[in-house]
Structures are given as C-alpha cells and as structure tokens.
Design a protein around this motif. Structure first.
Motif, PDB file in Angstrom:
ATOM      1  N   VAL A  46     156.525   4.947  23.367  1.00 37.26           N
ATOM      2  CA  VAL A  46     155.892   4.708  22.077  1.00 37.26           C
ATOM      3  C   VAL A  46     155.414   3.265  21.939  1.00 37.26           C
ATOM      4  CG1 VAL A  46     156.185   4.783  19.575  1.00 37.26           C
ATOM      5  CG2 VAL A  46     157.229   6.545  21.000  1.00 37.26           C
ATOM      6  N   HIS A  47     156.317   2.300  22.069  1.00 36.33           N
ATOM      7  CA  HIS A  47     155.984   0.907  21.786  1.00 36.33           C
ATOM      8  C   HIS A  47     155.817   0.038  23.028  1.00 36.33           C
ATOM      9  CE1 HIS A  47     156.527   1.722  17.593  1.00 36.33           C
ATOM     10  NE2 HIS A  47     157.757   2.162  17.804  1.00 36.33           N
ATOM     11  N   ASN A  48     156.079   0.580  24.212  1.00 32.16           N
ATOM     12  CA  ASN A  48     156.025  -0.197  25.449  1.00 32.16           C
ATOM     13  C   ASN A  48     156.924  -1.424  25.342  1.00 32.16           C
ATOM     14  OD1 ASN A  48     153.604  -2.071  27.369  1.00 32.16           O
ATOM     15  ND2 ASN A  48     155.113  -0.654  28.158  1.00 32.16           N
ATOM     16  N   SER A  49     158.008  -1.264  24.602  1.00 32.88           N
ATOM     17  CA  SER A  49     158.890  -2.396  24.332  1.00 32.88           C
ATOM     18  C   SER A  49     160.250  -2.276  25.006  1.00 32.88           C
ATOM     19  CB  SER A  49     159.103  -2.546  22.829  1.00 32.88           C
ATOM     20  OG  SER A  49     159.772  -1.401  22.314  1.00 32.88           O
ATOM     21  N   ALA A  50     160.550  -1.122  25.598  1.00 29.76           N
ATOM     22  CA  ALA A  50     161.893  -0.940  26.140  1.00 29.76           C
ATOM     23  C   ALA A  50     161.896  -0.001  27.346  1.00 29.76           C
ATOM     24  CB  ALA A  50     162.839  -0.438  25.043  1.00 29.76           C
ATOM     25  N   ARG A  51     161.938   1.311  27.102  1.00 28.83           N
ATOM     26  CA  ARG A  51     162.115   2.290  28.170  1.00 28.83           C
ATOM     27  C   ARG A  51     161.066   2.180  29.266  1.00 28.83           C
ATOM     28  NH1 ARG A  51     162.405   6.941  23.751  1.00 28.83           N
ATOM     29  NH2 ARG A  51     160.832   5.508  22.937  1.00 28.83           N
ATOM     30  N   SER A  52     159.804   2.116  28.887  1.00 32.77           N
ATOM     31  CA  SER A  52     158.745   2.045  29.896  1.00 32.77           C
ATOM     32  C   SER A  52     158.784   0.723  30.651  1.00 32.77           C
ATOM     33  CB  SER A  52     157.372   2.248  29.255  1.00 32.77           C
ATOM     34  OG  SER A  52     157.130   1.298  28.238  1.00 32.77           O
ATOM     35  N   GLN A  53     159.173  -0.349  29.973  1.00 36.45           N
ATOM     36  CA  GLN A  53     159.282  -1.651  30.631  1.00 36.45           C
ATOM     37  C   GLN A  53     160.430  -1.666  31.645  1.00 36.45           C
ATOM     38  OE1 GLN A  53     157.286  -4.274  30.417  1.00 36.45           O
ATOM     39  NE2 GLN A  53     156.033  -3.792  28.642  1.00 36.45           N
ATOM     40  N   ILE A  54     161.552  -1.047  31.261  1.00 39.21           N
ATOM     41  CA  ILE A  54     162.697  -0.954  32.172  1.00 39.21           C
ATOM     42  C   ILE A  54     162.310  -0.141  33.410  1.00 39.21           C
ATOM     43  CG2 ILE A  54     165.031  -0.021  32.482  1.00 39.21           C
ATOM     44  CD1 ILE A  54     165.457  -0.572  29.427  1.00 39.21           C
ATOM     45  N   ALA A  55     161.699   1.015  33.175  1.00 35.57           N
ATOM     46  CA  ALA A  55     161.303   1.888  34.282  1.00 35.57           C
ATOM     47  C   ALA A  55     160.305   1.180  35.201  1.00 35.57           C
ATOM     48  CB  ALA A  55     160.711   3.186  33.737  1.00 35.57           C
ATOM     49  N   GLU A  56     159.335   0.493  34.615  1.00 37.31           N
ATOM     50  CA  GLU A  56     158.343  -0.237  35.408  1.00 37.31           C
ATOM     51  C   GLU A  56     159.019  -1.280  36.298  1.00 37.31           C
ATOM     52  OE1 GLU A  56     154.645  -3.410  34.856  1.00 37.31           O
ATOM     53  OE2 GLU A  56     155.532  -2.512  33.076  1.00 37.31           O
ATOM     54  N   ALA A  57     159.903  -2.068  35.713  1.00 38.70           N
ATOM     55  CA  ALA A  57     160.559  -3.140  36.464  1.00 38.70           C
ATOM     56  C   ALA A  57     161.379  -2.578  37.629  1.00 38.70           C
ATOM     57  CB  ALA A  57     161.449  -3.965  35.539  1.00 38.70           C
ATOM     58  N   TYR A  58     162.158  -1.528  37.362  1.00 36.60           N
ATOM     59  CA  TYR A  58     162.981  -0.973  38.434  1.00 36.60           C
ATOM     60  C   TYR A  58     162.147  -0.296  39.516  1.00 36.60           C
ATOM     61  CZ  TYR A  58     167.527  -1.824  36.290  1.00 36.60           C
ATOM     62  OH  TYR A  58     168.650  -2.416  35.793  1.00 36.60           O
ATOM     63  N   LEU A  59     161.168   0.515  39.112  1.00 39.84           N
ATOM     64  CA  LEU A  59     160.400   1.216  40.132  1.00 39.84           C
ATOM     65  C   LEU A  59     159.647   0.223  41.007  1.00 39.84           C
ATOM     66  CD1 LEU A  59     159.862   4.076  41.177  1.00 39.84           C
ATOM     67  CD2 LEU A  59     157.703   3.985  39.940  1.00 39.84           C
ATOM     68  N   GLN A  60     159.098  -0.833  40.411  1.00 38.02           N
ATOM     69  CA  GLN A  60     158.405  -1.841  41.217  1.00 38.02           C
ATOM     70  C   GLN A  60     159.374  -2.513  42.181  1.00 38.02           C
ATOM     71  OE1 GLN A  60     154.760  -2.517  40.881  1.00 38.02           O
ATOM     72  NE2 GLN A  60     155.524  -2.840  42.948  1.00 38.02           N
ATOM     73  N   GLN A  61     160.584  -2.805  41.690  1.00 38.76           N
ATOM     74  CA  GLN A  61     161.589  -3.423  42.553  1.00 38.76           C
ATOM     75  C   GLN A  61     161.961  -2.493  43.706  1.00 38.76           C
ATOM     76  OE1 GLN A  61     165.681  -3.707  41.084  1.00 38.76           O
ATOM     77  NE2 GLN A  61     165.769  -5.812  41.850  1.00 38.76           N
ATOM     78  N   PHE A  62     162.177  -1.217  43.425  1.00 40.55           N
ATOM     79  CA  PHE A  62     162.628  -0.276  44.442  1.00 40.55           C
ATOM     80  C   PHE A  62     161.522   0.143  45.407  1.00 40.55           C
ATOM     81  CE2 PHE A  62     165.811   1.226  41.026  1.00 40.55           C
ATOM     82  CZ  PHE A  62     166.665   0.184  41.335  1.00 40.55           C
ATOM     83  N   CYS A  63     160.272   0.175  44.931  1.00 41.08           N
ATOM     84  CA  CYS A  63     159.163   0.610  45.788  1.00 41.08           C
ATOM     85  C   CYS A  63     158.489  -0.532  46.522  1.00 41.08           C
ATOM     86  CB  CYS A  63     158.106   1.344  44.954  1.00 41.08           C
ATOM     87  SG  CYS A  63     158.545   3.021  44.542  1.00 41.08           S
TER      88      CYS A  63
END
Length: 156
Positions: A8-25
């Motif tokens: 919804v706000h790109n303020s929490a869940r999507s930011q967390i997911a983005e950071a982790y997936l970029q780190q892992f991939c």
C-alpha cells in the motif's frame, strides 16, 4: 530477472522484501518496490532492518502507477499487502510470475515501543524466510507460476 514488490504505502513490507531479495540474489535479480499510495519509510522498519545490517534510512518510496506508466517490465510482480488490496495493483504487461504473499502491516502494530519493535521484527523475519525461498527459486530458474500456493504471512 526483474522483480517488483508492491504494497500500500511502500513504507514497510515491500521495502523489507526488496532489501532481502536483493541481498540474497545479488546480481541474479534487479529488485524494486513501490506502493499504491506511497508515504515515508516506517521508522520501526528502518530500525529493525538496521539490526540486520541493511540501511533503509535514505530509501525513498515510489508510486507503482508511475512504474506502470513508464512501461517498466518485470518478470515477477509480488504483492505483499492484504487480500482486499491486492486487486488494486496494476497488471504489468509481460509479467511471467505474479505472486501474492500477504504479510501483516507494521503500521498496524500496537503496544509499547519495545512491543512494537518485537512485532515488526517478527514480520521482518517472516518476510526474510519467504525471500530466501524466492531467491533460491530465482537463482535456480524455477519460478513459480500464477496460482501456485505460497504459505500465507498470517497475523503477528
């Protein structure tokens, strides 16, 4: 592989997911996130991600419809918001995989400051677990297909 996380706000869940997936991939994926109605990054999220060595303090939010209007293409579009809001997300042309992984919204946690941090940590950890699986699939070239079952995020 291009991956977009939407909430919804790109303020929490999507930011967390983005950071982790970029780190892992690493270089195996280009990862971004956006929201339906972007606000500022949730300070609790900044705090719990800093505990993991991921600095979100300078991150900016973005509007998903701007990416859509720009004609951006993604191999994966992953919604991480509630079921009731998932249908409001735009359908991107050329998407190979559309996934819905609902997680509780950190903006909704209540309690003392320490209780709120504990609840946001729990949400962070659930997202991290799912991103490990998604990263493994992306790196192995075994993407999920639309309609494939994923374990739900559940309440915290």
């Amino acid at each position: 592989m291009r991956v977009l996380f939407i909430c919804v706000h790109n303020s929490a869940r999507s930011q967390i997911a983005e950071a982790y997936l970029q780190q892992f991939c690493g270089d195996a994926a280009e990862v971004t996130s956006a929201g339906l109605a972007p606000t500022d990054i949730n300070p609790l999220v900044v705090a719990v991600m800093a505990e993991e060595g991921l600095d979100l303090s300078a991150k900016k939010t973005r509007k998903v419809f701007d990416l859509y209007k720009d004609g951006r293409l993604f191999d994966y579009v992953v919604t991480v918001c509630e079921e009731s809001l998932e249908g409001q997300c735009p359908v991107f042309a050329g998407v190979t995989h559309r996934l819905h992984l609902p997680f509780p919204d950190p903006a909704g946690v209540v309690g003392t400051d320490e209780e709120k941090l504990a609840k946001v940590r729990a949400i962070r950890d659930r997202i991290k677990e799912r991103m490990v699986v998604l990263a493994d699939e992306i790196k192995a070239g075994k993407g999920r297909r639309p309609g494939d079952a994923w374990e739900q995020g559940g309440p915290v």
